[in-house]
Design a protein around this motif. Structure first.
Motif, PDB file in Angstrom:
ATOM      1  N   VAL A 107      37.891  34.757  49.476  1.00 35.77           N
ATOM      2  CA  VAL A 107      36.799  34.529  48.540  1.00 35.77           C
ATOM      3  C   VAL A 107      37.245  35.004  47.165  1.00 35.77           C
ATOM      4  O   VAL A 107      38.236  35.732  47.028  1.00 35.77           O
ATOM      5  CB  VAL A 107      35.514  35.292  48.950  1.00 35.77           C
ATOM      6  CG1 VAL A 107      34.960  34.755  50.254  1.00 35.77           C
ATOM      7  CG2 VAL A 107      35.786  36.786  49.034  1.00 35.77           C
ATOM      8  N   VAL A 108      36.512  34.568  46.142  1.00 29.41           N
ATOM      9  CA  VAL A 108      36.810  35.030  44.795  1.00 29.41           C
ATOM     10  C   VAL A 108      36.411  36.494  44.678  1.00 29.41           C
ATOM     11  O   VAL A 108      35.310  36.896  45.088  1.00 29.41           O
ATOM     12  CB  VAL A 108      36.035  34.188  43.759  1.00 29.41           C
ATOM     13  CG1 VAL A 108      36.218  34.759  42.361  1.00 29.41           C
ATOM     14  CG2 VAL A 108      36.501  32.733  43.805  1.00 29.41           C
ATOM     15  N   ASP A 109      37.319  37.295  44.134  1.00 32.03           N
ATOM     16  CA  ASP A 109      37.044  38.721  43.947  1.00 32.03           C
ATOM     17  C   ASP A 109      36.107  38.871  42.748  1.00 32.03           C
ATOM     18  O   ASP A 109      36.500  38.582  41.613  1.00 32.03           O
ATOM     19  CB  ASP A 109      38.353  39.465  43.688  1.00 32.03           C
ATOM     20  CG  ASP A 109      38.156  40.981  43.633  1.00 32.03           C
ATOM     21  OD1 ASP A 109      37.007  41.427  43.467  1.00 32.03           O
ATOM     22  OD2 ASP A 109      39.166  41.706  43.732  1.00 32.03           O
ATOM     23  N   PRO A 110      34.861  39.316  42.945  1.00 35.01           N
ATOM     24  CA  PRO A 110      33.907  39.422  41.843  1.00 35.01           C
ATOM     25  C   PRO A 110      34.336  40.434  40.782  1.00 35.01           C
ATOM     26  O   PRO A 110      33.850  40.394  39.651  1.00 35.01           O
ATOM     27  CB  PRO A 110      32.608  39.852  42.541  1.00 35.01           C
ATOM     28  CG  PRO A 110      33.047  40.493  43.804  1.00 35.01           C
ATOM     29  CD  PRO A 110      34.272  39.762  44.232  1.00 35.01           C
ATOM     30  N   GLU A 111      35.251  41.329  41.146  1.00 40.25           N
ATOM     31  CA  GLU A 111      35.720  42.323  40.184  1.00 40.25           C
ATOM     32  C   GLU A 111      36.900  41.822  39.349  1.00 40.25           C
ATOM     33  O   GLU A 111      37.448  42.560  38.526  1.00 40.25           O
ATOM     34  CB  GLU A 111      36.110  43.612  40.914  1.00 40.25           C
ATOM     35  CG  GLU A 111      34.938  44.278  41.625  1.00 40.25           C
ATOM     36  CD  GLU A 111      35.350  45.577  42.308  1.00 40.25           C
ATOM     37  OE1 GLU A 111      36.534  45.968  42.154  1.00 40.25           O
ATOM     38  OE2 GLU A 111      34.502  46.187  42.966  1.00 40.25           O
ATOM     39  N   ALA A 112      37.294  40.571  39.588  1.00 40.08           N
ATOM     40  CA  ALA A 112      38.452  40.026  38.872  1.00 40.08           C
ATOM     41  C   ALA A 112      38.039  38.960  37.860  1.00 40.08           C
ATOM     42  O   ALA A 112      38.778  38.015  37.612  1.00 40.08           O
ATOM     43  CB  ALA A 112      39.443  39.444  39.867  1.00 40.08           C
ATOM     44  N   ALA A 113      36.868  39.120  37.274  1.00 40.34           N
ATOM     45  CA  ALA A 113      36.413  38.155  36.269  1.00 40.34           C
ATOM     46  C   ALA A 113      37.235  38.301  34.995  1.00 40.34           C
ATOM     47  O   ALA A 113      37.538  39.416  34.559  1.00 40.34           O
ATOM     48  CB  ALA A 113      34.940  38.357  35.967  1.00 40.34           C
ATOM     49  N   LEU A 114      37.602  37.176  34.396  1.00 36.46           N
ATOM     50  CA  LEU A 114      38.334  37.203  33.135  1.00 36.46           C
ATOM     51  C   LEU A 114      37.421  37.666  31.999  1.00 36.46           C
ATOM     52  O   LEU A 114      36.223  37.366  31.991  1.00 36.46           O
ATOM     53  CB  LEU A 114      38.862  35.806  32.806  1.00 36.46           C
ATOM     54  CG  LEU A 114      39.930  35.230  33.738  1.00 36.46           C
ATOM     55  CD1 LEU A 114      40.165  33.752  33.407  1.00 36.46           C
ATOM     56  CD2 LEU A 114      41.229  36.010  33.607  1.00 36.46           C
ATOM     57  N   GLU A 115      38.003  38.389  31.052  1.00 36.09           N
ATOM     58  CA  GLU A 115      37.218  38.818  29.895  1.00 36.09           C
ATOM     59  C   GLU A 115      36.758  37.595  29.093  1.00 36.09           C
ATOM     60  O   GLU A 115      35.655  37.575  28.556  1.00 36.09           O
ATOM     61  CB  GLU A 115      38.052  39.739  29.000  1.00 36.09           C
ATOM     62  CG  GLU A 115      38.324  41.104  29.624  1.00 36.09           C
ATOM     63  CD  GLU A 115      39.058  42.016  28.664  1.00 36.09           C
ATOM     64  OE1 GLU A 115      39.122  41.688  27.453  1.00 36.09           O
ATOM     65  OE2 GLU A 115      39.569  43.052  29.115  1.00 36.09           O
ATOM     66  N   GLU A 116      37.617  36.595  29.004  1.00 39.37           N
ATOM     67  CA  GLU A 116      37.252  35.340  28.372  1.00 39.37           C
ATOM     68  C   GLU A 116      37.688  34.203  29.280  1.00 39.37           C
ATOM     69  O   GLU A 116      38.838  34.159  29.721  1.00 39.37           O
ATOM     70  CB  GLU A 116      37.928  35.179  27.005  1.00 39.37           C
ATOM     71  CG  GLU A 116      37.558  33.855  26.336  1.00 39.37           C
ATOM     72  CD  GLU A 116      38.218  33.674  24.971  1.00 39.37           C
ATOM     73  OE1 GLU A 116      37.949  32.637  24.334  1.00 39.37           O
ATOM     74  OE2 GLU A 116      39.000  34.556  24.557  1.00 39.37           O
ATOM     75  N   GLU A 117      36.751  33.296  29.580  1.00 40.49           N
ATOM     76  CA  GLU A 117      37.098  32.170  30.450  1.00 40.49           C
ATOM     77  C   GLU A 117      38.180  31.307  29.807  1.00 40.49           C
ATOM     78  O   GLU A 117      38.286  31.235  28.586  1.00 40.49           O
ATOM     79  CB  GLU A 117      35.865  31.310  30.734  1.00 40.49           C
ATOM     80  CG  GLU A 117      34.803  31.990  31.576  1.00 40.49           C
ATOM     81  CD  GLU A 117      33.754  32.672  30.726  1.00 40.49           C
ATOM     82  OE1 GLU A 117      34.026  32.937  29.545  1.00 40.49           O
ATOM     83  OE2 GLU A 117      32.641  32.925  31.242  1.00 40.49           O
ATOM     84  N   LEU A 118      38.968  30.656  30.667  1.00 42.42           N
ATOM     85  CA  LEU A 118      40.030  29.767  30.212  1.00 42.42           C
ATOM     86  C   LEU A 118      39.680  28.327  30.588  1.00 42.42           C
ATOM     87  O   LEU A 118      39.202  28.069  31.695  1.00 42.42           O
ATOM     88  CB  LEU A 118      41.368  30.149  30.836  1.00 42.42           C
ATOM     89  CG  LEU A 118      41.915  31.533  30.475  1.00 42.42           C
ATOM     90  CD1 LEU A 118      43.155  31.841  31.313  1.00 42.42           C
ATOM     91  CD2 LEU A 118      42.239  31.615  28.989  1.00 42.42           C
TER      92      LEU A 118
END
Length: 493
Positions: A107-118
């Motif tokens: 699953v996507v790690d919720p703690e690994a969100a990018l500071e700015e989306e790409l």
């Protein structure tokens, strides 16, 4: 092979999709909306790349490569650009996965969100102009003439192999100039390059024109295009060249020190063609038996098929075939000797018809005995016999390939002419569009409002305003208001 291939006259769309798959050009992938370009299809694209790349370098351009990912903030800097592409963008929000806890998946790690989306690039103007700010300081750094071969992603809901896929391959040129005049000259030069390539290599006649404001590239001041006619009477935009003005230079603060000691924004262009050209190549020339490829882009220009019984006859034929194959390759003609023992000659004939090989040579024991060859043309499906004692086979084959290239172009040109109609009345416009199709040359009052009404009522769009036409006053077919010239309408891909 072509047996069971849908007929163009009965279901053009199905014919196209089946031909792409049966000719081993491409297929749908496990990723929805994306395609796998198979070796035979990719070899045609490679030939397109090679020829275009030569033309780009001949006009002073160099290749570079820029990132696949674009910070979201970059797209926000040019308002019309972001508005034009916002609905098509794929967005990366996280940089890591983790186990789902069961050990059976991730699953996507919720703690690994990018500071700015790409953003996965839909086109590269923003990331390239952010880079140009570091490359350009003075007029001595100009012009900057750069091209990149890359893939882009535009999230399409309705896809069709080569014509419209979520990911596709293309080239995109991005140039910077001192003056407006130099940038406009570059824009038109690259339009000419595209038109020359389409006509000389693809055997595809095109019309050069400028887009209406409504059809203009997001972020450009002017968009120029080449438009081609497909066999079902629909138009296809085969390439575009954009005059960007100073829009992106201002968005990313790209200035240069002038010759007079001042500071000015640079002037920009961008231009591109994509694997959509593959779709144009197929739809403009092919028939109910399969592909018809112009020799200049055919992966195999000449195929030699042996007709034999037993290994002894094959061995004797192979000597002659190897001699011919080497002669052709040494003189710039791609040739193949198909000595597979898993298929009969008739099956091979049908296979190479389906794959659009321009010229087929059959060799049997009688040919060896009589010193003759049987040649079959793909474009006309006609056969001829040549006496090797009387004919220089290399010169003869070269001449035939040139003749086939010209013949394919002329056929497409004649078709386009018959599918271009001058119309001055709204009712006639609708009738021609519905019953005949093709390009319709009509007057338009120049307003987006009228353009949108015509599109809503007929699904036809303004493909271009031809740049070589003589200005001609008239009345708009829908509004009746004054018009300064004709434009080309058509339904399109």
């Amino acid at each position: 092979m072509s047996k069971g291939l849908p007929k163009r006259s009965e279901d053009y769309s199905l014919w196209y999709n089946e031909l792409v798959k049966r000719a081993d050009l491409a297929e749908n992938s496990a990723v929805r909306g994306c395609m796998v370009i198979k070796p035979y299809g990719y070899s045609i694209w490679e030939k397109m790349q090679q020829e275009l790349d030569k033309m780009f370098k001949k006009t002073g351009h160099s290749n570079a490569y820029f990132p696949l990912f674009i910070p979201k903030s970059f797209l926000s800097k040019e308002a019309s650009h972001v508005e034009g592409f916002a609905k098509e963008c794929a967005v990366v929000t996280h940089y890591r996965l983790k186990s789902d806890g069961s050990g059976k998946g991730v699953v996507v790690d919720p703690e690994a969100a990018l500071e700015e989306e790409l953003i996965v690039r839909p086109t590269s103007e923003t990331v390239i102009w952010s880079t140009y700010k570091n490359w350009i300081q003075s007029y001595r750094d100009l012009p900057l003439l750069v091209n990149q071969w890359a893939n882009v992603v535009r999230w399409e809901m309705r896809t069709r192999l080569f014509l419209r896929t979520a990911e596709f391959l293309w080239q995109e040129g991005h140039t910077a100039h001192e003056t407006k005049e130099q940038a406009v000259e570059e824009t038109l030069q690259m339009l000419d390059v595209y038109a020359d390539f389409a006509e000389k290599f693809m055997a595809l006649p095109v019309i050069k024109g400028v887009k209406s404001e409504n059809e203009r590239f997001a972020g450009a001041l002017d968009t120029y295009c080449i438009e081609a006619m497909m066999q079902d009477g629909k138009a296809l935009q085969a390439g575009t060249s954009h005059f960007l003005g100073q829009n992106f230079a201002k968005a990313f603060d790209v200035k240069y020190a002038t010759r007079e000691g001042g500071l000015e924004y640079v002037w920009g262009t961008s231009w591109g063609v994509s694997t959509r050209l593959m779709g144009a190549l197929i739809m403009a020339h092919s028939d109910d038996k399969g592909l018809v490829l112009p020799p200049k882009l055919a992966p195999i220009q000449v195929v030699i098929v042996p007709i034999y019984k037993g290994e002894q006859e094959l061995a004797e034929i192979r000597k002659k075939a190897d001699e011919l194959t080497e002669l052709f390759w040494d003189n710039g003609i791609s040739a193949k000797f198909d000595d597979r023992d898993t298929h009969k000659p008739g099956w091979k004939f049908a296979e190479y018809e389906l794959k659009g090989v321009p010229l087929r040579i059959g060799i049997g024991p009688r040919d060896l005995q009589n010193n003759t060859l049987e040649l079959a043309r793909r474009d006309t499906l006609t056969k001829s016999s040549v006496d090797l004692g009387e004919v220089d086979i290399l010169a003869h084959v070269k001449g035939l390939l040139e003749e086939i290239q010209t013949s394919i172009y002329q056929k497409a040109h004649n078709f386009r002419d018959t599918m271009t109609t001058e119309v001055n009345d709204w009712e006639e416009f609708k009738q021609v569009l519905e019953e005949k199709g093709g390009f319709i040359s009509s007057h338009w009052d120049g307003t987006t409002e009228t353009e949108e009404k015509i599109k809503e009522q007929t699904k036809a769009t303004i493909r271009c305003i031809p740049i070589d036409q003589v200005p001609q006053e008239g009345k708009c077919i829908l509004s009746g208001k004054p018009s300064k010239g004709r434009v080309l309408f058509a339904k399109s891909y």
